[in-house]
Design a protein around this motif. Structure first.
Motif, PDB file in Angstrom:
ATOM      1  N   ASP A   1      37.891  16.095  64.026  1.00 18.04           N
ATOM      2  CA  ASP A   1      39.196  15.754  64.605  1.00 18.04           C
ATOM      3  C   ASP A   1      40.284  16.657  64.050  1.00 18.04           C
ATOM      4  O   ASP A   1      41.205  17.062  64.770  1.00 18.04           O
ATOM      5  CB  ASP A   1      39.527  14.280  64.311  1.00 18.04           C
ATOM      6  N   ALA A   2      40.214  17.026  62.793  1.00 16.25           N
ATOM      7  CA  ALA A   2      41.212  17.898  62.178  1.00 16.25           C
ATOM      8  C   ALA A   2      41.173  19.282  62.817  1.00 16.25           C
ATOM      9  O   ALA A   2      42.218  19.908  63.060  1.00 16.25           O
ATOM     10  CB  ALA A   2      40.982  17.993  60.680  1.00 16.25           C
ATOM     11  N   GLU A   3      39.970  19.787  63.106  1.00 13.39           N
ATOM     12  CA  GLU A   3      39.844  21.118  63.708  1.00 13.39           C
ATOM     13  C   GLU A   3      40.401  21.102  65.137  1.00 13.39           C
ATOM     14  O   GLU A   3      41.099  22.031  65.553  1.00 13.39           O
ATOM     15  CB  GLU A   3      38.368  21.554  63.728  1.00 13.39           C
ATOM     16  N   TYR A   4      40.098  20.010  65.871  1.00  8.76           N
ATOM     17  CA  TYR A   4      40.660  19.907  67.221  1.00  8.76           C
ATOM     18  C   TYR A   4      42.192  19.824  67.166  1.00  8.76           C
ATOM     19  O   TYR A   4      42.882  20.426  67.991  1.00  8.76           O
ATOM     20  CB  TYR A   4      40.095  18.689  67.968  1.00  8.76           C
ATOM     21  N   THR A   5      42.712  19.106  66.210  1.00  7.39           N
ATOM     22  CA  THR A   5      44.161  18.980  66.065  1.00  7.39           C
ATOM     23  C   THR A   5      44.784  20.341  65.803  1.00  7.39           C
ATOM     24  O   THR A   5      45.796  20.716  66.417  1.00  7.39           O
ATOM     25  CB  THR A   5      44.507  17.995  64.926  1.00  7.39           C
ATOM     26  N   GLN A   6      44.226  21.113  64.876  1.00 10.34           N
ATOM     27  CA  GLN A   6      44.753  22.448  64.559  1.00 10.34           C
ATOM     28  C   GLN A   6      44.665  23.359  65.778  1.00 10.34           C
ATOM     29  O   GLN A   6      45.584  24.128  66.061  1.00 10.34           O
ATOM     30  CB  GLN A   6      43.996  23.048  63.379  1.00 10.34           C
ATOM     31  N   LEU A   7      43.540  23.289  66.512  1.00 14.12           N
ATOM     32  CA  LEU A   7      43.360  24.134  67.693  1.00 14.12           C
ATOM     33  C   LEU A   7      44.403  23.783  68.758  1.00 14.12           C
ATOM     34  O   LEU A   7      45.031  24.674  69.356  1.00 14.12           O
ATOM     35  CB  LEU A   7      41.938  23.955  68.250  1.00 14.12           C
ATOM     36  N   LEU A   8      44.623  22.490  68.997  1.00 16.92           N
ATOM     37  CA  LEU A   8      45.597  22.073  70.014  1.00 16.92           C
ATOM     38  C   LEU A   8      47.008  22.546  69.654  1.00 16.92           C
ATOM     39  O   LEU A   8      47.745  23.058  70.501  1.00 16.92           O
ATOM     40  CB  LEU A   8      45.570  20.545  70.176  1.00 16.92           C
ATOM     41  N   TRP A   9      47.405  22.383  68.389  1.00 15.78           N
ATOM     42  CA  TRP A   9      48.757  22.799  67.981  1.00 15.78           C
ATOM     43  C   TRP A   9      48.903  24.312  68.038  1.00 15.78           C
ATOM     44  O   TRP A   9      49.945  24.843  68.384  1.00 15.78           O
ATOM     45  CB  TRP A   9      49.095  22.280  66.595  1.00 15.78           C
TER      46      TRP A   9
END
Length: 193
Positions: free
Chosen positions: A180-188
């Motif tokens: 979830d953290a990697e997806y969050t960083q990718l989205l931002w």
């Protein structure tokens, strides 16, 4: 016809007894005196008549002057035209006043309606009238930030469309290969590009 002198002399002699020169003189003097008095009365009457004629002439001239329309006063035709213009102006003003009063009545009715609507809105509590859906609010906030989730048939988020600051649109699919953290960083990262 010739006049006989003897007959004439005879007629004169017969008349001598009838003719009284003193009596005739008195008659002539009385007649002359009467004629003088009559002449004086007539002269006085004539003088009075002349004075009356002069007085009447002055009254006639004064009446003529007062009856003459001064140049500052309009003629009857000009006055009638001016009165017609004033009537037309009065009618147009009355129509304008009527239109303005009608418009005013309409605006007053609209104002009363708006005041009632304002009172109704001020007394109402929109939050109490509607049940807030937190999910819908979150989705609206995400969309405002540039993230648009796309759900699958089961109602889970399968993809997210990301609108970048540059105007590009990126699609991120959730395949569970990242945390979830990697997806969050990718989205931002995609949103800020």
């Amino acid at each position: 016809m010739s006049i006989n002198i003897k007959d004439t002399v005879k007629a004169i002699r017969e008349m001598v007894s009838i003719i009284d020169p003193e009596d005739d003189y008195l008659t002539i003097a009385a007649a002359e005196e009467q004629m003088a008095r009559t002449h004086d009365v007539r002269q006085k009457d004539l003088h009075d008549a002349h004075a009356k004629v002069k007085q009447l002439a002055r009254a006639l001239e004064a009446a003529r002057v007062s009856a003459t329309r001064p140049s500052t006063i309009p003629s009857a035709d000009e006055h009638a035209a001016h009165m017609n213009d004033l009537d037309a102006t009065r009618l147009s003003l009355a129509k304008a006043i009527n239109d303005a009063e009608s418009a005013l009545a309409g605006k007053e009715a609209e104002l009363a309606r708006l005041k009632e609507e304002t009172r109704s809105l001020e007394s109402s509590d929109p939050a109490a009238e509607h049940e807030l859906d937190a999910t819908a609010l979150r989705l609206a906030m995400y969309k405002g930030l540039g993230f648009e989730p796309i759900v699958d048939k089961e109602g889970r988020i399968a993809k997210v469309l990301v609108r970048a600051n540059s105007g590009d649109v990126h699609c991120v699919t959730f395949d569970r290969h990242r945390s979830d953290a990697e997806y969050t960083q990718l989205l931002w990262k995609l949103a800020s590009s």
